[in-house]
Design a protein around this motif. Structure first.
Motif, short mmCIF file in Angstrom:
data_model
loop_
_atom_site.label_atom_id
_atom_site.label_comp_id
_atom_site.label_asym_id
_atom_site.label_seq_id
_atom_site.Cartn_x
_atom_site.Cartn_y
_atom_site.Cartn_z
N ASN A 39 -16.33 -18.03 -12.31
CA ASN A 39 -14.95 -17.70 -11.93
C ASN A 39 -13.95 -18.78 -12.34
OD1 ASN A 39 -13.14 -15.80 -10.96
ND2 ASN A 39 -13.07 -16.74 -8.93
N LEU A 40 -14.30 -19.54 -13.36
CA LEU A 40 -13.37 -20.53 -13.90
C LEU A 40 -12.48 -19.91 -14.96
CD1 LEU A 40 -15.83 -23.54 -14.14
CD2 LEU A 40 -14.01 -23.17 -12.45
N GLN A 41 -12.96 -18.84 -15.54
CA GLN A 41 -12.16 -18.07 -16.50
C GLN A 41 -12.12 -16.64 -16.02
OE1 GLN A 41 -12.97 -15.36 -18.77
NE2 GLN A 41 -10.82 -15.44 -19.31
N ASP A 42 -10.92 -16.04 -15.98
CA ASP A 42 -10.77 -14.67 -15.53
C ASP A 42 -9.61 -14.03 -16.30
OD1 ASP A 42 -11.03 -12.34 -13.95
OD2 ASP A 42 -9.54 -13.08 -12.52
N ASP A 43 -9.89 -12.95 -17.02
CA ASP A 43 -8.86 -12.28 -17.81
C ASP A 43 -7.72 -11.76 -16.94
OD1 ASP A 43 -9.97 -12.80 -20.26
OD2 ASP A 43 -10.72 -10.77 -20.61
#
Length: 139
Positions: A39-43
């Motif tokens: 959940n460090l990158q989320d579109d």
């Protein structure tokens, strides 16, 4: 992680950035998948952040939609984020027009056409543009 520490990135954009930095395709895929799983990158989060940035710069929904799709965000996420904005786009178009051209409405056809082109370029829909340059915008 260094890239994400500075700002949000979409998956596609982050993959391009890593590939450009010399990482192999497999390493890039693995890293981005792990960042997404953690959940460090989320579109969706990226799209929300990007949209707020563009709204603050006076961009309309069509322009935001185009720029997000160019950054690899899927149309479902784009639609969801734009709907969640719950923004009066016509009011934003009026505000952008006033900031650029002043409070007075265009007095001749050439000036009105110029202001319409400007708002269209900014990504406002035809109804929003008409609300901004029409006689009913003095509120």
């Amino acid at each position: 992680m260094d890239y994400l520490a500075r700002r949000e990135y979409g998956q596609t954009e982050l993959k391009k950035k890593l590939s450009g930095a010399g990482f192999t395709r497999e390493a890039t895929e693995r890293a981005v998948d792990q960042l997404t799983a953690d959940n460090l990158q989320d579109d969706h989060r990226f799209a929300e952040s990007f949209m707020q940035s563009r709204i603050s710069k006076g961009k309309g929904p069509l322009r935001i939609q185009l720029e997000l799709s160019q950054r690899g965000i899927d149309s479902g996420t784009i639609s969801t984020v734009l709907e969640m904005a719950d923004l009066d786009w016509a009011a934003l178009a009026r505000q952008v027009r006033r900031k650029r051209f002043g409070p007075g409405l265009p007095t001749d056809f050439a000036e009105k056409a110029r202001q319409i082109r400007f708002l269209q370029y900014r990504g406002f829909e035809p109804e929003q543009v008409q609300a901004a340059v029409g006689r009913d915008d003095e509120q």
